[in-house]
Design an enzyme around this catalytic site. Structure first.
Site, PDB file in Angstrom:
ATOM      1  N   GLU A  98       0.838  -1.201   0.000  1.00 20.94           N
ATOM      2  CA  GLU A  98       0.000   0.000   0.000  1.00 20.94           C
ATOM      3  C   GLU A  98       0.872   1.249   0.000  1.00 20.94           C
ATOM      4  OE1 GLU A  98      -2.341   1.520  -0.804  1.00 20.94           O
ATOM      5  OE2 GLU A  98      -3.915   1.860   0.675  1.00 20.94           O
ATOM      6  N   ASP A  99       0.354   2.322  -0.590  1.00 20.60           N
ATOM      7  CA  ASP A  99       1.119   3.565  -0.623  1.00 20.60           C
ATOM      8  C   ASP A  99       1.189   4.238   0.744  1.00 20.60           C
ATOM      9  OD1 ASP A  99      -1.587   4.228  -0.621  1.00 20.60           O
ATOM     10  OD2 ASP A  99      -1.527   5.454  -2.427  1.00 20.60           O
ATOM     11  N   ASP A 102      -3.490   5.874   6.448  1.00 15.74           N
ATOM     12  CA  ASP A 102      -3.952   7.140   7.003  1.00 15.74           C
ATOM     13  C   ASP A 102      -4.915   6.812   8.154  1.00 15.74           C
ATOM     14  OD1 ASP A 102      -4.317   9.940   7.055  1.00 15.74           O
ATOM     15  OD2 ASP A 102      -5.964   9.852   5.631  1.00 15.74           O
ATOM     16  N   PHE A 151      -0.776  16.469   3.678  1.00 12.76           N
ATOM     17  CA  PHE A 151      -1.261  15.785   2.485  1.00 12.76           C
ATOM     18  C   PHE A 151      -0.120  15.675   1.478  1.00 12.76           C
ATOM     19  CE2 PHE A 151      -3.551  14.913  -1.388  1.00 12.76           C
ATOM     20  CZ  PHE A 151      -4.432  13.957  -0.933  1.00 12.76           C
ATOM     21  N   VAL A 152       0.190  14.457   1.074  1.00 13.26           N
ATOM     22  CA  VAL A 152       1.329  14.242   0.183  1.00 13.26           C
ATOM     23  C   VAL A 152       0.891  13.665  -1.160  1.00 13.26           C
ATOM     24  CG1 VAL A 152       3.085  13.999   1.982  1.00 13.26           C
ATOM     25  CG2 VAL A 152       1.775  11.992   1.292  1.00 13.26           C
ATOM     26  N   ARG A 164       0.491  11.872  -9.684  1.00 17.38           N
ATOM     27  CA  ARG A 164       0.952  10.503  -9.407  1.00 17.38           C
ATOM     28  C   ARG A 164       2.341  10.242  -9.981  1.00 17.38           C
ATOM     29  NH1 ARG A 164      -3.248   7.316  -7.332  1.00 17.38           N
ATOM     30  NH2 ARG A 164      -5.307   7.705  -8.170  1.00 17.38           N
TER      31      ARG A 164
HETATM   32  P1  IMP Z   1      -7.153   5.234   4.865  1.00 13.07           P
HETATM   33  O1  IMP Z   1      -8.254   4.277   4.557  1.00 13.07           O
HETATM   34  O2  IMP Z   1      -7.683   6.506   5.505  1.00 13.07           O
HETATM   35  O3  IMP Z   1      -6.005   4.653   5.626  1.00 13.07           O
HETATM   36  O4  IMP Z   1      -6.679   5.803   3.496  1.00 13.07           O
HETATM   37  C1  IMP Z   1      -5.768   5.234   2.724  1.00 13.07           C
HETATM   38  C2  IMP Z   1      -5.867   5.795   1.335  1.00 13.07           C
HETATM   39  O5  IMP Z   1      -6.156   7.195   1.337  1.00 13.07           O
HETATM   40  C3  IMP Z   1      -4.531   5.671   0.677  1.00 13.07           C
HETATM   41  O6  IMP Z   1      -4.449   4.455  -0.017  1.00 13.07           O
HETATM   42  C4  IMP Z   1      -4.499   6.860  -0.247  1.00 13.07           C
HETATM   43  O7  IMP Z   1      -5.091   6.503  -1.460  1.00 13.07           O
HETATM   44  C5  IMP Z   1      -5.371   7.895   0.425  1.00 13.07           C
HETATM   45  N1  IMP Z   1      -4.558   8.890   1.152  1.00 13.07           N
HETATM   46  C6  IMP Z   1      -4.412   9.035   2.481  1.00 13.07           C
HETATM   47  N2  IMP Z   1      -3.579  10.043   2.777  1.00 13.07           N
HETATM   48  C7  IMP Z   1      -3.176  10.551   1.601  1.00 13.07           C
HETATM   49  C8  IMP Z   1      -2.264  11.616   1.238  1.00 13.07           C
HETATM   50  O8  IMP Z   1      -1.657  12.324   2.055  1.00 13.07           O
HETATM   51  N3  IMP Z   1      -2.107  11.822  -0.086  1.00 13.07           N
HETATM   52  C9  IMP Z   1      -2.728  11.093  -1.044  1.00 13.07           C
HETATM   53  N4  IMP Z   1      -3.568  10.084  -0.755  1.00 13.07           N
HETATM   54  C10 IMP Z   1      -3.795   9.819   0.558  1.00 13.07           C
HETATM   55 MG    MG Z   2      -4.643   4.180  -2.043  1.00 13.51          MG
END
Ligand code: IMP
Ligand code: MG
Length: 179
Positions: A98-99, A102, A151-152, A164
Site C-alpha cells: 500500500e502507498d 492514514d 497531504f502528500v 501521481r
Molecule cells: P485510509 O483508509 O484513511 O487509511 O486511506 C488510505 C488511502 O487514502 C490511501 O491508499 C491513499 O489513497 C489515500 N490517502 C491518504 N492520505 C493521503 C495523502 O496524504 N495523499 C494522497 N492520498 C492519501
Molecule cells: Mg490508495
C-alpha cells in the site's frame, strides 16, 4: 487564496534506498517459497514495481481495487472493492502493498476480506504511514517512512488523480477545497 505549491518531503533517492532495506528485511523474514504481493490500485503501483524488483526471492503479484476516498482530500468513510484479485490466495503468503496508511479504514477492511480466503499469512507493507490519523487498528509489518499529518502526492499518490507521476513524495500546500 495562496498558490498551490509542492515541497519535496522524500526524494527519489531516499525512497529507493528505503525500499532496498525493506526488501532485504522481507527476504530475511519469509520462509522459502513464493510471496504473493497484492498492491492496492492505483497509488501503490510504483512502490509495488520497485519493491518486487528489489526482492531476491520468487514473487508473484496481483492488484486489487479498493476505494475509501472521493475526489478530494477528505475520506468519504465508504470502502468498496472496485477490482478483485484474479487468482485464489488460499494457502499463500500474502503481502499487501500500500502507498499510505492514514485512517486505517481501507486496510482494516481489506485484511478482513483477504483473511476470509484462507491465506497462509497476510502482512502489510506500506511506503508511508501517518500514525496520528488512525481511526481503525492496522498492523503494518513493513513501514517505509512515518510522516507527519500533511497531504502528500507523488510516487503514485494523487490529489484528484493529479501528481501521481512525480518521482519524489511532495507535500501539497494550499490545496483548493474539493468542489
Ligand atoms: P485510509 O483508509 O484513511 O487509511 O486511506 C488510505 C488511502 O487514502 C490511501 O491508499 C491513499 O489513497 C489515500 N490517502 C491518504 N492520505 C493521503 C495523502 O496524504 N495523499 C494522497 N492520498 C492519501
Ligand atoms: Mg490508495
Amino acid at each position: 487564496m495562496a498558490e498551490t505549491k509542492l515541497r519535496v518531503l522524500l526524494s527519489e533517492a531516499q525512497i529507493q534506498a528505503r525500499i532496498r532495506e525493506l526488501a532485504a528485511q522481507i527476504d530475511a523474514d519469509y520462509p522459502s517459497g513464493i510471496i504473493y504481493l497484492v498492491a492496492i490500485l492505483k497509488g501503490a503501483c510504483f512502490f509495488m514495481a520497485d519493491l518486487a524488483r528489489a526482492l531476491q526471492r520468487p514473487a508473484r503479484f496481483d492488484f486489487i481495487g479498493i476505494s475509501s476516498y472521493g475526489k478530494g482530500k477528505t475520506s468519504s468513510g465508504e470502502v468498496k472493492l472496485t477490482k478483485d484479485l484474479d487468482v485464489s490466495i488460499e494457502g499463500a503468503d500474502v503481502l499487501v502493498v500500500e502507498d499510505i496508511v492514514d485512517s486505517g479504514v481501507t486496510l482494516n477492511y481489506l485484511v478482513h476480506v483477504l483473511q476470509q480466503r484462507r491465506p497462509h499469512s497476510v502482512r502489510i507493507a506500506a511506503l508511508l504511514d501517518k500514525p496520528t490519523r488512525r481511526l481503525r487498528p492496522v498492523e503494518v509489518s513493513y513501514v517505509g517512512f512515518q510522516i507527519p499529518d500533511e497531504f502528500v502526492v507523488g510516487y503514485g499518490l494523487d490529489f484528484a488523480e493529479d501528481y501521481r507521476n512525480l518521482r519524489d513524495v511532495c507535500i501539497l500546500e494550499n490545496v483548493p477545497a474539493p468542489k
